[in-house]
Design a protein around this motif. Sequence first.
Motif, PDB file in Angstrom:
ATOM      1  N   VAL A   9       0.877  -1.169   0.000  1.00 57.91           N
ATOM      2  CA  VAL A   9       0.000   0.000   0.000  1.00 57.91           C
ATOM      3  C   VAL A   9       0.915   1.220   0.000  1.00 57.91           C
ATOM      4  CG1 VAL A   9      -1.698   1.326   1.315  1.00 57.91           C
ATOM      5  CG2 VAL A   9      -1.869  -1.161   1.226  1.00 57.91           C
ATOM      6  N   VAL A  10       0.609   2.174  -0.860  1.00 59.61           N
ATOM      7  CA  VAL A  10       1.431   3.381  -0.989  1.00 59.61           C
ATOM      8  C   VAL A  10       0.663   4.572  -0.423  1.00 59.61           C
ATOM      9  CG1 VAL A  10       2.612   4.911  -2.612  1.00 59.61           C
ATOM     10  CG2 VAL A  10       2.554   2.441  -3.032  1.00 59.61           C
ATOM     11  N   LEU A  11       1.332   5.340   0.435  1.00 52.05           N
ATOM     12  CA  LEU A  11       0.782   6.568   0.997  1.00 52.05           C
ATOM     13  C   LEU A  11       1.593   7.732   0.439  1.00 52.05           C
ATOM     14  CD1 LEU A  11       0.989   4.308   3.540  1.00 52.05           C
ATOM     15  CD2 LEU A  11      -0.502   6.040   4.491  1.00 52.05           C
ATOM     16  N   VAL A  12       0.915   8.648  -0.232  1.00 51.38           N
ATOM     17  CA  VAL A  12       1.589   9.801  -0.828  1.00 51.38           C
ATOM     18  C   VAL A  12       1.241  11.029   0.012  1.00 51.38           C
ATOM     19  CG1 VAL A  12       1.855  11.231  -2.886  1.00 51.38           C
ATOM     20  CG2 VAL A  12       1.456   8.763  -3.118  1.00 51.38           C
ATOM     21  N   LEU A  13       2.261  11.627   0.596  1.00 47.20           N
ATOM     22  CA  LEU A  13       2.134  12.836   1.406  1.00 47.20           C
ATOM     23  C   LEU A  13       2.832  13.977   0.678  1.00 47.20           C
ATOM     24  CD1 LEU A  13       2.999  10.635   4.324  1.00 47.20           C
ATOM     25  CD2 LEU A  13       1.062  12.174   4.535  1.00 47.20           C
ATOM     26  N   PRO A  14       2.637  15.226   1.089  1.00 41.27           N
ATOM     27  CA  PRO A  14       3.248  16.349   0.357  1.00 41.27           C
ATOM     28  C   PRO A  14       4.768  16.253   0.216  1.00 41.27           C
ATOM     29  CG  PRO A  14       1.662  17.173   1.938  1.00 41.27           C
ATOM     30  CD  PRO A  14       1.798  15.692   2.192  1.00 41.27           C
ATOM     31  N   ASN A  15       5.472  15.808   1.241  1.00 42.13           N
ATOM     32  CA  ASN A  15       6.934  15.806   1.190  1.00 42.13           C
ATOM     33  C   ASN A  15       7.556  14.435   1.193  1.00 42.13           C
ATOM     34  OD1 ASN A  15       7.036  18.646   1.248  1.00 42.13           O
ATOM     35  ND2 ASN A  15       6.725  18.628   3.457  1.00 42.13           N
ATOM     36  N   ARG A  16       6.757  13.380   1.138  1.00 44.48           N
ATOM     37  CA  ARG A  16       7.325  12.031   1.180  1.00 44.48           C
ATOM     38  C   ARG A  16       6.320  11.008   0.670  1.00 44.48           C
ATOM     39  NH1 ARG A  16       7.015  11.119   7.699  1.00 44.48           N
ATOM     40  NH2 ARG A  16       4.925  11.919   7.817  1.00 44.48           N
ATOM     41  N   THR A  17       6.857   9.852   0.305  1.00 40.47           N
ATOM     42  CA  THR A  17       6.054   8.716  -0.115  1.00 40.47           C
ATOM     43  C   THR A  17       6.471   7.538   0.747  1.00 40.47           C
ATOM     44  OG1 THR A  17       5.940   9.572  -2.373  1.00 40.47           O
ATOM     45  CG2 THR A  17       5.458   7.232  -2.063  1.00 40.47           C
ATOM     46  N   ILE A  18       5.479   6.772   1.205  1.00 40.73           N
ATOM     47  CA  ILE A  18       5.727   5.636   2.082  1.00 40.73           C
ATOM     48  C   ILE A  18       5.031   4.416   1.502  1.00 40.73           C
ATOM     49  CG2 ILE A  18       5.430   4.712   4.411  1.00 40.73           C
ATOM     50  CD1 ILE A  18       5.120   7.688   5.314  1.00 40.73           C
TER      51      ILE A  18
END
Length: 73
Positions: free
Chosen positions: A53-62
């Motif tokens: 599962v990919v979480l895309v945040l403003p300054n990072r991707t997890i």
Amino acid sequence: PLSGLQRVFAEPKACKGSIRLFGNGGLFSFTGLYRNSTLGRYRLFATDFSHAVVLVLPNRTIAITPASPRAFI
């Protein structure tokens, strides 16, 4: 914190072609900083890539691998 979360999606092939920049490459898990052409630079916490599962945040991707991606999302 998940503030600013822009996108969450399940993608079993998200980590394909990744190279490890820093971290653990397979002793009980894959954790650390990785890079590939799909996600760019991202932080990985994984045991089973088929559950990615990919979480895309403003300054990072997890990328994480919960037992049930659908339930997690």
